[in-house]
Design an enzyme around this catalytic site. Structure first.
Site, mmCIF file in Angstrom:
data_model
loop_
_atom_site.group_PDB
_atom_site.id
_atom_site.type_symbol
_atom_site.label_atom_id
_atom_site.label_comp_id
_atom_site.label_asym_id
_atom_site.label_seq_id
_atom_site.Cartn_x
_atom_site.Cartn_y
_atom_site.Cartn_z
ATOM 1 N N GLY C 261 38.695 43.420 49.985
ATOM 2 C CA GLY C 261 38.822 44.840 49.703
ATOM 3 C C GLY C 261 40.131 45.212 49.043
ATOM 4 N N VAL C 262 41.133 44.316 49.090
ATOM 5 C CA VAL C 262 42.378 44.596 48.378
ATOM 6 C C VAL C 262 42.139 44.338 46.897
ATOM 7 C CG1 VAL C 262 44.787 43.922 48.084
ATOM 8 C CG2 VAL C 262 43.773 43.952 50.369
ATOM 9 N N LEU C 264 42.451 43.045 43.555
ATOM 10 C CA LEU C 264 43.194 41.968 42.894
ATOM 11 C C LEU C 264 42.545 41.595 41.558
ATOM 12 C CD1 LEU C 264 43.691 39.605 45.989
ATOM 13 C CD2 LEU C 264 45.437 41.035 44.942
ATOM 14 N N GLY C 265 41.204 41.510 41.571
ATOM 15 C CA GLY C 265 40.483 41.019 40.395
ATOM 16 C C GLY C 265 40.699 41.898 39.178
ATOM 17 N N SER C 290 28.469 36.525 33.076
ATOM 18 C CA SER C 290 28.411 36.813 34.508
ATOM 19 C C SER C 290 26.997 36.677 35.053
ATOM 20 C CB SER C 290 28.872 38.262 34.768
ATOM 21 O OG SER C 290 30.169 38.464 34.303
ATOM 22 N N HIS C 377 32.795 44.981 37.409
ATOM 23 C CA HIS C 377 33.262 45.027 36.021
ATOM 24 C C HIS C 377 33.215 46.447 35.453
ATOM 25 C CE1 HIS C 377 33.997 40.785 35.598
ATOM 26 N NE2 HIS C 377 32.775 40.480 36.025
#
Lengths: 437, 437, 437, 437
Positions: C261-262, C264-265, C290, C377
């Protein structure tokens, strides 16, 4: 080597490779001249590229050319030697040295100034070593390579690095690739050898960035080991022994075929001993667990120790042991499994240990240690400490030495004595050797 | 050098230092023997410590001993030379080379294996260079040092580093200490020379960690500079010129007196040219702004160009200029300030430029460039590009060269030609040289 | 969560774990007190060790205790809120903020000061996430973790590193272990993904030395790819394309379950776009290849797009396509091989592409993108660029999405628009989507 | 702070700066919106640049805007507080926390994602601290800075580095620049403080590469020192004491004005204690040699300890001492030299030590240590160990404290006790304090 070989080679090879060789020759003259002095790196780079583009036979011709064209001139050397013998002045010595040094050496020194030059010269020598087998006259060229490599790869330049699981993958894959004693199957196997109860050290060199020269694998144990399997396959220890007492060099491998004959292993072992002693003050012994690669062949040849000189005391046992082993081997095509079983009998065990001691300790015409591994460690100043029966049950271990392995001991206080013994044809060994095991 | 010098030295020095010298001699023999081969690092370390404990006169005796004891044997060398001259075989060559090489070389190689050995040998050579002045026979020993240093400090081993304000203070203080051309007053002055419109590069060596061998200071400018003060004192630029066109080597200094004579500056300049060209593709010219340290002395000696060979075209001008300058100088003890004013006259300016060109371009017996800085750059393959009148108004600049400075130009496409010219006694110079300024 | 749950938990668990929990609770109070302020690191270290020694049920009790004991006091919060509403002074706001912040946050902040504290808290949250499933009331505790992790793992602290074959093995094995999209079989497979035509970037964090947080794998190509196999299995290129035009993010994987949930991506992709553009100015497009992990399940559920809102234009095609696909799927237990063959028919291909577009573009109650990858995305500001039929023929690819894959395009000039669209319930997609493929 | 201040500020400032402020305000709204979420780094970078371009008065207006526009809404906060007080559910807590947090915090978090954002925010807070003096209502904004800085500069992120002569010059010049206790004259003076018998440690932070946050200078001695001069000027030791027993923190300085109030020194001292103990196991004591900056002023104000609470035992001595010191000071404009002489009398010495103890140990209304240095060390958990008469004879030392200095002792086993004492208004001091010296 006279001009005739070169002529012959030139006659038999024409066309493109002849032209390539001529161009390469011109490059050599250019590099040795004043223009080469002014812009060495550029001309040397071109020359090395030209060499790399040659096919193998033309490379051999190139070496022949090096041998003939850049050798010292006999008459002039003789004249300078005469002058020196008479005056012994600094100037006459300088003139003599200048005249005697093959100009190839300066050629190699200038090639070494190209970026990546040292690596290219190491590859060149790999080619030369192949050619040397069929062209012994190239030995003079190889002597110049060795002279310079000895200087460039002096211990002063060798960088000791510890290799572990934090090392770059690019470096670790060289360990897998070059391990020559106990093959590493894959990355998991490698990882086992880098765990907290193991050490791996290597030499790097500033001119070969990221390339290992040589490495050694070490196990940290409580006592001197008598079998290799626990070292290679033992379950992974979370941590090493709290206070290990024995550091075991169980594998040492060269990575650079072009540096064959350059002394690296000796310095590596001694630097690693110092390093480990300083990291782990609890260590009391530094030893190996080493193969005896020629032992089985020697037994099959009849264990011909008559041709050798055996230390007093080993002879009676060896004489008694030979028929026992001979009988066992004479059963002929023993399947390895049967061979293994046969070897379990106490009599055979004792006999093999006696002959193993004879094999390692015998000298021939003052030349000790026909076994190459023994020669290496004894020359380094180690002594033969213990024979270990059935210590390596792998196919290769049984095939090469009926499973026998040997511990060489590095005693820092005796290294000089033992090396001196070795140089004078004496083999340093523990007293008990050959009695038990 | 025969035994007589050694004997004499021994007779005059007795007691403690004699004993110390004997012990050191024993260490040398030990290190060269088999025990030394077995445990080189330890014995070499002891030997170097013993050397370090000697006083200066005893060190000179030690060098004398090296000269006499470890020289090749004249008779044996002659015999081997004869064998080689006859057979020219690889083996006879190997025997000859072995016999000819002074055993000192192996001694130095083994000393080099001690930790810190290279640094200790560089210090030892600093001592040797001092002794050499009074004992020319030690030249043979120095030749062996040079032979090995040439190999160990080969460009293949030299590490080019950029020095800037992020470099360790330990390294920067060496820049302050060793700057030999335009002294650096303090850390602020140093900082100015490391700002975005400047570069500083140095060579390091793997055996001398953290020690500079040599460094060069570079200014990035729009055009070739005609005075030094703006480079040294110009207000700090926030950033360099956006697209500098000219890289100016305005100072190059050696840091290791023990490496005197080892070729470093030539390689440094060329590596830095490549480095800068790759960092700053806008660069079009690589040049210097260099002193002419012997010019004033030569003028005071009467500008004796008759003894020299002047390029065609420079002679008439030089002849016309000499009386003008002579008159100016003859005023005698001109205070520098007066001297400076005098030099402002156009006639004097033209005359000095003519004689400056004559001074730099003249050759004597085919030996060009009596000026040491000119000799260095011309031998590197640079050409004399421009003379700059009153380019250095510092006390030292006025004293050495009446303020004259010179730009040498490094043209990568002509380096080989110019170096070859120089070797054959021709001085490469721009056509306009000596006409204007 | 009231005290009752805690009471119940305490009643049911007695003995050792109860005592351990009490001691841990005491540690918490100690750490939050003045002694904890004075010697945080020591007390926090002990507390974390006590936590690590708990069994799983006791850890859940500990979380329950955190939920109940360190929550803000309702009455006092209300009083402070009243004061602030009245005065709106800085002081009243400070008082309010102090009262409202759960004291757990200070507890976590102090735990974070232990050496290795951040890693221990990430592991603690992994436990908490498990407990959360059965104890939704722990959400308040998780909110505090998330609040602090969001601050500690701010992009300002994330270190972008390039991972390649020179990276430490310790780091590379994390890539093998955590690759979640296209599994890496072994080190050879990994090596393929790190060759010159590939890139791999990861985020590290200063408090978790040597541990990857997240990584992305990139292929450098000439054009946007329509199948995954050539990327994963293509023979190793000696070098990348000279001037690649398209950077393809074909795999992105998290390594830290405790950081779920943090964000980062999102930051990683954008930093890598900048990095690649600066390294390779020839790049013109940044896209993904994807998976569509929920597509097959959605089809098997009857492709229920009536419940959704479809963009204009997609509806007629989707309605026409559904029976075709339905028929194909209805054949029942088609072996994957048969399924693959069936899908070769052009009609089926067109129908699947239509439904794929419907699946990705549909929104439900203003909430776009039921597909989790699409959601990621699109929320990042990418748009759906192209559907690729039979782009992933692996067992998993066929099972999850009948082999369909999708390219998302990151257009740096439209990222803000597309993200805003997404937030307002609009799905950004290329016009042609669903028509061809 | 209400809208009125903002209005007033807006009215008084028109034209360019008003427009700049409006644009900056728009940037803030943009950054806090969805577009800001999608492309934070870019928008944040622009915003920070706009801020940097403002003049000082406009910056103050910007802070006023932050205070008014992004404060929580009183009515909504009250509503959420009511819901939470009633339900105490996780959800209602989350809603409350979201409502209460000033939106400024999210703004600052997003600004922190710009490259160099943290440094820019630290500079912004330096401006804010200046504005705060005249605009106390900005305290609410500063509270948000402090809240976030406390998180970002948590000890978990602080990197302890040893600073020595091998550190980059860029870093060392910060030591010279920021040394706040005993000024460093130049690089030689700095070098003295980095020699083998000294240590210097600093905190770095990953978001401020190459910038020191805070540093401490340490002397390694055999015993607790009683004067500062030998530490600062003592001849350079070749090496430190073989087995030092006492580590003395003799200077601690902050380098980042924007981080004022963020706790760094406390953590630094404790980390350095651990580091030194591990490097030098012979160390037995960790103490300071600290100034008493307010002592002279307090004496000149009549040493008003009646207003304070003195520990039992100190009172009689202090009362006896006051007239002695008063007489000495009353001589009026004593030249420093005379003052120094006067202080040599034993009576005066004893009196000053008594009053020094009173000055440090007295508490006022339960608030100990009016001296800021005492407050810092006592709050860290140190105790007052010894007063040192005439320990600092520099002009500043005599002026501030009549040369008196004090040793604070950090006893790792008592830190928690002493800190707790301090929090409860008790001053930890050695028993002998004030008796001798």
């Amino acid at each position: 080597m006279g001009a005739s070989l070169l002529d012959r080679l030139f006659r038999t090879r024409r066309g493109r490779s002849g032209a390539a060789l001529r161009r390469l020759g011109d490059s050599c003259d250019l590099l040795l001249g004043e223009r080469g002095a002014a812009n060495t790196a550029k001309i040397a780079t071109e020359l090395l590229q030209r060499y790399a583009d040659l096919d193998e036979p033309t490379r051999m011709e190139f070496f022949a050319r090096l041998a003939s064209r850049y050798a010292p001139d006999g008459a002039r050397v003789l004249a300078r030697a005469g002058e020196y013998a008479e005056s012994r002045s600094a100037e006459s010595l300088a003139n003599l040295l200048k005249e005697v040094e093959p100009r190839r050496q300066e050629l190699l020194r200038r090639l070494n100034r190209a970026p990546g030059g040292t690596a290219a010269l190491a590859r060149m020598r790999t080619d030369l070593l192949k050619s040397l087998k069929s062209q012994p006259a190239l030995a003079a060229v190889d002597a110049d390579f060795m002279h310079l490599f000895g200087s460039w790869f002096s211990p002063a330049f060798l960088q000791l690095v510890r290799v572990d699981w934090s090392s770059p993958a690019r470096l670790l894959e060289q360990i897998i690739q070059h391990e020559a004693v106990h093959a590493i199957r894959d990355w998991s196997d490698l990882r086992r050898r880098l765990q907290p109860d193991r050490r791996c050290f290597a030499f790097l060199h500033p001119t070969l960035p990221g390339e290992l020269l040589i490495f050694v694998e070490v196990a940290l144990l409580d006592a001197m080991p008598d079998a290799i399997a626990p070292l290679l396959e033992g379950a992974a220890a979370e941590s090493g022994p709290q206070r290990p007492r024995c550091a075991v060099f169980y594998s040492i491998s060269n990575c650079q075929p072009g540096l064959r004959g350059v002394s690296l292993g000796n310095f590596l072992i001694k630097r690693v001993c110092d390093e480990l002693q300083s990291e782990l003050p609890s260590l009391r012994r530094f030893c190996t667990l080493s193969p005896m690669p020629g032992f089985a062949a020697w037994l099959r040849a009849g264990a011909p120790f008559e041709a050798l000189r055996l230390p007093r005391g080993l002879l009676p046992q060896a004489e008694a042991a030979r028929p026992v082993v001979h009988a066992a081997l004479a059963c002929g095509e023993l399947a390895p499994e049967a061979e293994r079983l046969a070897m379990q009998t106490p009599a055979l065990r004792a006999a093999l240990l006696s002959l193993g001691a004879a094999y390692l300790c015998a000298t021939r015409d003052g030349d000790p240690a026909s076994d190459p591994v023994a020669k290496f460690h004894l020359n380094n100043g180690a002594r033969i400490e213990r024979l270990n029966y059935l210590a390596n049950r792998s196919r290769r271990g049984l095939g090469e030495s009926l499973g026998m392995m040997v511990n060489y001991l590095y005693d820092p206080y005796r290294i000089e004595d033992y090396h001196e013994d070795f140089v004078h044809g004496r083999v340093a060994a523990a007293r008990e050797l050959g009695r038990s095991g």
